[in-house]
Write a protein that holds these residues in place. Structure first.
Motif, short mmCIF file in Angstrom:
data_model
loop_
_atom_site.label_atom_id
_atom_site.label_comp_id
_atom_site.label_asym_id
_atom_site.label_seq_id
_atom_site.Cartn_x
_atom_site.Cartn_y
_atom_site.Cartn_z
N ASP A 6 0.82 -1.13 0.11
CA ASP A 6 -0.09 0.05 -0.09
C ASP A 6 0.88 1.25 0.12
N CYS A 9 2.26 1.56 -3.52
CA CYS A 9 1.20 2.07 -4.59
C CYS A 9 0.86 3.63 -4.33
N ARG A 19 -6.63 2.61 -4.79
CA ARG A 19 -5.52 2.01 -4.21
C ARG A 19 -5.51 0.64 -3.59
N LEU A 22 -6.09 -2.07 -6.06
CA LEU A 22 -4.84 -2.39 -6.73
C LEU A 22 -3.89 -3.29 -5.97
N VAL A 23 -3.86 -2.75 -4.70
CA VAL A 23 -3.39 -3.56 -3.63
C VAL A 23 -3.74 -5.14 -3.63
N ALA A 26 -2.61 -6.90 -6.54
CA ALA A 26 -1.19 -7.35 -6.62
C ALA A 26 -0.94 -8.75 -5.60
N CYS A 55 5.12 -4.94 -4.78
CA CYS A 55 5.20 -3.40 -4.38
C CYS A 55 5.72 -2.82 -5.61
N ALA A 58 2.03 -2.82 -8.25
CA ALA A 58 0.69 -2.62 -7.79
C ALA A 58 -0.02 -1.51 -8.47
N HIS A 59 0.68 -0.29 -8.67
CA HIS A 59 0.21 0.48 -9.63
C HIS A 59 0.13 0.68 -11.08
#
Length: 219
Positions: A6, A9, A19, A22-23, A26, A55, A58-59
């Motif tokens: 997190d 991201c 977010r 997305l986390v 991931a 890490c 994730a984005h």
């Protein structure tokens, strides 16, 4: 684990709701669902590598640079990482992957650059690189026995670079050429030599590196 992903991201995605999604994706991607509340120091080397990748992805970056991501990980984690990298590429990301493990490069990379002493000395697809060297296939044939005259004849066959006979195995290295295996088998048949299992291994990227640089892979 969750907070680590997190945080990184969050350097790119400020909206918390987006977010969080997305986390979670991931974590699902690197298969760390069972470890999301673990402290990183409690993870094995393979799991830490997966956390590092999570890490970084994730984005949803379009370009991902991975520097030896499978060093010091167990075979299962290594396979998971490689399969994940291929999926990232299929999903549209460009991957720049550096490794000393040529079998990994051969498995996942579409274009390859070989570097020596900080310089690119060869580049292309794996087939293009293999076409640059003289080394051909390596042939292994199970034989009961052969004498020195037969071994000498084999060494004198077209495109044969070397031939050895040890522990009931004939080991032959050839240069590039067509039908090397067929020519060798025809010769054995002409001498009424019975043989068992046959293995033929095409040149690898390790062979390319060794022939181009004249040295072993280094750390």
């Amino acid at each position: 684990v969750y907070e680590n992903i997190d945080y990184f991201c969050g350097l790119y995605i400020t909206d918390k709701k987006s977010r969080r999604k997305l986390v979670d994706e991931a974590i699902e991607f690197v298969e760390l669902k069972d470890y999301r509340k673990f402290y990183p120091k409690k993870l094995s080397g393979g799991l830490l590598r997966r956390l590092n990748i999570a890490c970084g992805i994730a984005h949803k970056p379009k370009l991902i640079i991975l520097d030896e991501p499978t060093v010091a990980v167990d075979p299962q984690s290594r396979n998971n990482i490689l399969e994940g990298i291929k999926k990232l590429n299929r999903d549209g990301a460009t991957i720049v992957y550096t490794s000393h493990y040529m079998e990994e490069v051969e498995k996942i990379c579409t274009r390859i650059a070989i570097m020596d002493k900080g310089r690119i000395i060869a580049s292309g697809t794996k087939d293009e690189l293999k076409s640059m060297i003289k080394s051909g296939e390596k042939i292994t044939i199970e034989l009961f026995d052969i004498n020195n005259d037969i071994l000498t004849d084999i060494k004198n066959l077209p495109h044969i670079v070397s031939a050895e006979f040890n522990d009931s195995l004939l080991l032959v290295k050839s240069s590039r050429g067509k039908n090397n295996l067929a020519v060798l088998l025809d010769y054995l048949k002409s001498k009424n030599i019975s043989f068992g299992k046959i293995y033929s291994e095409p040149p690898t990227l390790n062979d390319v590196f060794l022939e181009i640089t004249g040295k072993e892979l280094r750390d």
